[in-house]
Design a protein around this motif. Sequence first.
Motif, PDB file in Angstrom:
ATOM      1  N   THR A 190       0.833  -1.199   0.000  1.00 25.52           N
ATOM      2  CA  THR A 190       0.000   0.000   0.000  1.00 25.52           C
ATOM      3  C   THR A 190       0.871   1.254   0.000  1.00 25.52           C
ATOM      4  O   THR A 190       0.601   2.207  -0.727  1.00 25.52           O
ATOM      5  CB  THR A 190      -0.928   0.003   1.234  1.00 25.52           C
ATOM      6  OG1 THR A 190      -1.705  -1.187   1.211  1.00 25.52           O
ATOM      7  CG2 THR A 190      -1.828   1.204   1.257  1.00 25.52           C
ATOM      8  N   ARG A 231       2.429   1.725  -3.414  1.00 27.92           N
ATOM      9  CA  ARG A 231       1.464   2.276  -4.382  1.00 27.92           C
ATOM     10  C   ARG A 231       1.292   3.781  -4.153  1.00 27.92           C
ATOM     11  O   ARG A 231       1.217   4.547  -5.110  1.00 27.92           O
ATOM     12  CB  ARG A 231       0.124   1.553  -4.273  1.00 27.92           C
ATOM     13  CG  ARG A 231       0.119   0.194  -4.973  1.00 27.92           C
ATOM     14  CD  ARG A 231      -1.290  -0.357  -5.156  1.00 27.92           C
ATOM     15  NE  ARG A 231      -2.021  -0.563  -3.906  1.00 27.92           N
ATOM     16  CZ  ARG A 231      -1.896  -1.639  -3.129  1.00 27.92           C
ATOM     17  NH1 ARG A 231      -1.080  -2.618  -3.483  1.00 27.92           N
ATOM     18  NH2 ARG A 231      -2.591  -1.746  -2.010  1.00 27.92           N
ATOM     19  N   ALA A 232       1.240   4.205  -2.889  1.00 28.13           N
ATOM     20  CA  ALA A 232       1.118   5.633  -2.583  1.00 28.13           C
ATOM     21  C   ALA A 232       2.357   6.396  -3.073  1.00 28.13           C
ATOM     22  O   ALA A 232       2.245   7.495  -3.630  1.00 28.13           O
ATOM     23  CB  ALA A 232       0.920   5.842  -1.091  1.00 28.13           C
ATOM     24  N   GLN A 271       4.352   5.461  -5.576  1.00 25.72           N
ATOM     25  CA  GLN A 271       4.302   5.477  -7.040  1.00 25.72           C
ATOM     26  C   GLN A 271       3.317   6.527  -7.560  1.00 25.72           C
ATOM     27  O   GLN A 271       3.612   7.253  -8.518  1.00 25.72           O
ATOM     28  CB  GLN A 271       3.938   4.088  -7.584  1.00 25.72           C
ATOM     29  CG  GLN A 271       5.029   3.054  -7.427  1.00 25.72           C
ATOM     30  CD  GLN A 271       6.313   3.458  -8.138  1.00 25.72           C
ATOM     31  OE1 GLN A 271       6.302   4.017  -9.231  1.00 25.72           O
ATOM     32  NE2 GLN A 271       7.440   3.178  -7.481  1.00 25.72           N
ATOM     33  N   ARG A 272       2.145   6.616  -6.918  1.00 18.52           N
ATOM     34  CA  ARG A 272       1.158   7.632  -7.330  1.00 18.52           C
ATOM     35  C   ARG A 272       1.744   9.035  -7.153  1.00 18.52           C
ATOM     36  O   ARG A 272       1.608   9.895  -8.026  1.00 18.52           O
ATOM     37  CB  ARG A 272      -0.136   7.493  -6.514  1.00 18.52           C
ATOM     38  CG  ARG A 272      -1.071   6.422  -7.023  1.00 18.52           C
ATOM     39  CD  ARG A 272      -2.464   6.520  -6.401  1.00 18.52           C
ATOM     40  NE  ARG A 272      -2.465   6.428  -4.946  1.00 18.52           N
ATOM     41  CZ  ARG A 272      -2.476   5.283  -4.265  1.00 18.52           C
ATOM     42  NH1 ARG A 272      -2.501   4.124  -4.904  1.00 18.52           N
ATOM     43  NH2 ARG A 272      -2.465   5.294  -2.947  1.00 18.52           N
ATOM     44  N   ALA A 273       2.383   9.262  -6.015  1.00 21.62           N
ATOM     45  CA  ALA A 273       2.979  10.577  -5.760  1.00 21.62           C
ATOM     46  C   ALA A 273       4.094  10.881  -6.754  1.00 21.62           C
ATOM     47  O   ALA A 273       4.206  12.015  -7.237  1.00 21.62           O
ATOM     48  CB  ALA A 273       3.501  10.652  -4.331  1.00 21.62           C
ATOM     49  N   HIS A 304       4.381   9.783  -9.849  1.00 18.47           N
ATOM     50  CA  HIS A 304       3.800  10.071 -11.174  1.00 18.47           C
ATOM     51  C   HIS A 304       3.101  11.426 -11.198  1.00 18.47           C
ATOM     52  O   HIS A 304       3.313  12.228 -12.106  1.00 18.47           O
ATOM     53  CB  HIS A 304       2.844   8.958 -11.590  1.00 18.47           C
ATOM     54  CG  HIS A 304       3.542   7.674 -11.900  1.00 18.47           C
ATOM     55  ND1 HIS A 304       4.439   7.536 -12.928  1.00 18.47           N
ATOM     56  CD2 HIS A 304       3.494   6.471 -11.287  1.00 18.47           C
ATOM     57  CE1 HIS A 304       4.921   6.308 -12.953  1.00 18.47           C
ATOM     58  NE2 HIS A 304       4.371   5.632 -11.954  1.00 18.47           N
ATOM     59  N   LYS A 305       2.259  11.680 -10.189  1.00 18.71           N
ATOM     60  CA  LYS A 305       1.533  12.949 -10.152  1.00 18.71           C
ATOM     61  C   LYS A 305       2.509  14.114  -9.977  1.00 18.71           C
ATOM     62  O   LYS A 305       2.402  15.133 -10.659  1.00 18.71           O
ATOM     63  CB  LYS A 305       0.508  12.939  -9.014  1.00 18.71           C
ATOM     64  CG  LYS A 305      -0.310  14.203  -8.953  1.00 18.71           C
ATOM     65  CD  LYS A 305      -1.324  14.172  -7.823  1.00 18.71           C
ATOM     66  CE  LYS A 305      -2.107  15.482  -7.789  1.00 18.71           C
ATOM     67  NZ  LYS A 305      -2.845  15.637  -6.560  1.00 18.71           N
ATOM     68  N   THR A 324       2.859  17.426  -3.463  1.00 22.15           N
ATOM     69  CA  THR A 324       2.514  16.049  -3.823  1.00 22.15           C
ATOM     70  C   THR A 324       3.577  15.080  -3.320  1.00 22.15           C
ATOM     71  O   THR A 324       3.252  14.039  -2.748  1.00 22.15           O
ATOM     72  CB  THR A 324       2.351  15.911  -5.346  1.00 22.15           C
ATOM     73  OG1 THR A 324       1.263  16.747  -5.764  1.00 22.15           O
ATOM     74  CG2 THR A 324       2.081  14.479  -5.755  1.00 22.15           C
ATOM     75  N   ALA A 362       3.092  11.804   0.412  1.00 20.32           N
ATOM     76  CA  ALA A 362       3.209  10.340   0.400  1.00 20.32           C
ATOM     77  C   ALA A 362       4.146   9.885   1.524  1.00 20.32           C
ATOM     78  O   ALA A 362       4.818  10.709   2.145  1.00 20.32           O
ATOM     79  CB  ALA A 362       3.735   9.886  -0.959  1.00 20.32           C
TER      80      ALA A 362
END
Length: 190
Positions: free
Chosen positions: A11, A14-15, A17-19, A21-22, A38, A42
């Motif tokens: 989890t 994933r957080a 990775q999202r941060a 990319h964004k 951003t 995370a």
Amino acid sequence: LLLLLAACSATEERAVQRALHKGAREYRAHRFAQASATFSDAPADVRLAYNGGNAHYRDGRYAQAARLLQDAARMTDSSGMKARALHNLGNALVLQAREADSLARAYAKEVAGIRIEGDDIREKVGLYVLRDSLRRDIRRLDQLVDSALKAGAEAYRGSLRSVPTNEDARHNLVAAQRLIAERPKGRKKE
């Protein structure tokens, strides 16, 4: 217990990775304040600290950049990442020193322009207080310049210890050392 730990780390990853990319999209769009926010939202991760430091740097917030880049250098085991983080840390510290030096010079001009004249005691006291406050700020800024330049030079040295062939770090180290050598020693009392 192992299954719970694996789920938590998945989890968190994933957080992260999202941060990443964004934040990268925001960084590429030159929205550096949003990118740094951003990256900081995370979980702690060396990539997020490094990218967040670079976003703060590009946004002109050198103290925040230095803090995150120092964290990134501390978190990583990779000599390449450590070298990049320390090199960028050196850049942030040297620019922080230049900003502080510029501000100290502006304050010194203000102090030089203060004339304490006339019969109004309240005005004279106000000018004395202003002049003394500016002088204290100048001393603090001068200390910040000296310490930031020394820390910047040390960061470049650390980058070179991690990757001895880093010519940019070598060039910047020489430039920082030159700035240190040009600093007045033992400022006279005003």
